[in-house]
Each structure stands twice: as C-alpha cells, then as structure tokens.
Design a protein around this motif. Structure first.
Motif, PDB file in Angstrom:
ATOM      1  N   GLN A 298       0.861  -1.296   0.079  1.00 15.47           N
ATOM      2  CA  GLN A 298       0.005   0.041  -0.030  1.00 15.47           C
ATOM      3  C   GLN A 298       0.812   1.107  -0.049  1.00 15.47           C
ATOM      4  OE1 GLN A 298      -2.859  -0.025   3.082  1.00 15.47           O
ATOM      5  NE2 GLN A 298      -3.823   2.101   2.334  1.00 15.47           N
ATOM      6  N   VAL A 299       2.030   1.291   0.826  1.00 16.55           N
ATOM      7  CA  VAL A 299       2.854   2.397   0.869  1.00 16.55           C
ATOM      8  C   VAL A 299       3.632   2.559  -0.379  1.00 16.55           C
ATOM      9  CG1 VAL A 299       4.993   3.600   1.981  1.00 16.55           C
ATOM     10  CG2 VAL A 299       3.043   2.281   3.503  1.00 16.55           C
ATOM     11  N   ALA A 300       4.025   1.501  -1.105  1.00 12.18           N
ATOM     12  CA  ALA A 300       4.653   1.469  -2.450  1.00 12.18           C
ATOM     13  C   ALA A 300       3.730   2.061  -3.281  1.00 12.18           C
ATOM     14  CB  ALA A 300       5.098   0.033  -2.644  1.00 12.18           C
ATOM     15  N   GLN A 301       2.428   1.651  -3.551  1.00  9.53           N
ATOM     16  CA  GLN A 301       1.698   1.974  -4.413  1.00  9.53           C
ATOM     17  C   GLN A 301       1.181   3.785  -4.262  1.00  9.53           C
ATOM     18  OE1 GLN A 301      -1.909  -0.229  -4.249  1.00  9.53           O
ATOM     19  NE2 GLN A 301      -0.877  -1.819  -5.508  1.00  9.53           N
ATOM     20  N   SER A 302       0.987   4.109  -2.924  1.00  6.67           N
ATOM     21  CA  SER A 302       0.523   5.547  -2.735  1.00  6.67           C
ATOM     22  C   SER A 302       1.860   6.540  -2.918  1.00  6.67           C
ATOM     23  CB  SER A 302      -0.138   5.653  -1.322  1.00  6.67           C
ATOM     24  OG  SER A 302       1.072   5.274  -0.304  1.00  6.67           O
ATOM     25  N   THR A 303       3.172   5.877  -2.750  1.00  2.00           N
ATOM     26  CA  THR A 303       4.143   6.749  -2.770  1.00  2.00           C
ATOM     27  C   THR A 303       5.145   6.766  -4.017  1.00  2.00           C
ATOM     28  OG1 THR A 303       5.449   5.364  -1.672  1.00  2.00           O
ATOM     29  CG2 THR A 303       4.480   7.128  -0.251  1.00  2.00           C
ATOM     30  N   GLY A 304       4.773   5.617  -4.738  1.00  2.00           N
ATOM     31  CA  GLY A 304       5.745   5.351  -5.913  1.00  2.00           C
ATOM     32  C   GLY A 304       7.366   5.015  -5.662  1.00  2.00           C
ATOM     33  N   VAL A 305       7.595   4.524  -4.420  1.00  2.00           N
ATOM     34  CA  VAL A 305       8.937   4.180  -3.981  1.00  2.00           C
ATOM     35  C   VAL A 305       8.806   2.593  -4.175  1.00  2.00           C
ATOM     36  CG1 VAL A 305      10.183   4.041  -1.913  1.00  2.00           C
ATOM     37  CG2 VAL A 305       8.954   5.997  -2.338  1.00  2.00           C
TER      38      VAL A 305
ATOM     39  N   LYS B 257       9.141  -1.318  -3.780  1.00  2.00           N
ATOM     40  CA  LYS B 257       8.770  -2.111  -2.409  1.00  2.00           C
ATOM     41  C   LYS B 257       9.857  -2.407  -1.600  1.00  2.00           C
ATOM     42  CE  LYS B 257       4.563  -4.296  -4.520  1.00  2.00           C
ATOM     43  NZ  LYS B 257       4.370  -5.710  -4.775  1.00  2.00           N
TER      44      LYS B 257
ATOM     45  N   GLN C 188      12.627  -0.882  -0.845  1.00  2.00           N
ATOM     46  CA  GLN C 188      12.929   0.469  -0.155  1.00  2.00           C
ATOM     47  C   GLN C 188      11.762   0.415   0.944  1.00  2.00           C
ATOM     48  OE1 GLN C 188      13.239   3.348  -3.236  1.00  2.00           O
ATOM     49  NE2 GLN C 188      15.499   3.092  -3.471  1.00  2.00           N
ATOM     50  N   VAL C 189      10.579   0.597   0.705  1.00  2.00           N
ATOM     51  CA  VAL C 189       9.631   0.602   1.689  1.00  2.00           C
ATOM     52  C   VAL C 189       9.659  -0.474   2.805  1.00  2.00           C
ATOM     53  CG1 VAL C 189       7.042   0.484   2.105  1.00  2.00           C
ATOM     54  CG2 VAL C 189       7.934   1.575  -0.002  1.00  2.00           C
TER      55      VAL C 189
END
Length: 91
Positions: free
Chosen positions: A9-16, A18, A20-21
């Motif tokens: 979810q964080v990777a999708q919302s920030t574009g970073v 996976k 690294q997240v």
C-alpha cells in the motif's frame, strides 16, 4: 493487515520501490523495539505512543491442576493511540 500489505500500500501510494519501503518499515520497527528495550517510550504525534507498562506481581490459579501460582512482576510493551487516532476510529 499484514506487513506485506502495508509495504504494498505504501509503495503504491508513494511510488517508492517495494524493497525500499520494506527496508523503511523494518527500520522503523527495529528503532521502536530498540527504544523500548532501553526503557524509552516512542511518541508519534497524531498517531500514538509505544510505551512500557509495568505489571505487578499477582497470584493466579491453574484450575485444571488446582494449584495457585505466583506470576512475577514484569514489563510489557503497549501502544496507546492518540486522541485524534481514536476519534477517527469511533465514527
């Protein structure tokens, strides 16, 4: 929600990426554990606090063996949500 779902979810919302997240999430959890192990609480404004709670010594009963046991005093990690966080949940 699992750690993998949080990372996705964080990777999708920030574009970073996976990986690294995942490294950031793992680093955050290690930092919280290290701080609590030292006896220092972690305060996250608007989210909550990770704290150490002290449990006093108490007696308990094992009803299957009919034995009274003493549970020693100990410390446990706990999370206390902020008022803003609780306000979002109690809708």
């Amino acid at each position: 929600m699992t750690k993998a779902e949080i990372v996705n979810q964080v990777a999708q919302s920030t574009g970073v990426q996976k990986d690294q997240v995942l490294a950031a999430v793992d680093g955050f959890m290690e930092a919280v554990k290290d701080s609590l192990a030292k006896g220092e609480p972690v305060y996250l404004r608007g989210f909550g606090s990770f704290i150490i709670k002290h449990r006093a010594e108490k007696t308990a009963r094992n009803i299957t063996k009919e034995v009274t046991i003493t549970i020693p005093a100990h410390d446990i990690p706990a999370f206390k949500p902020s008022k803003a966080f609780v306000g979002q949940i109690k809708k």
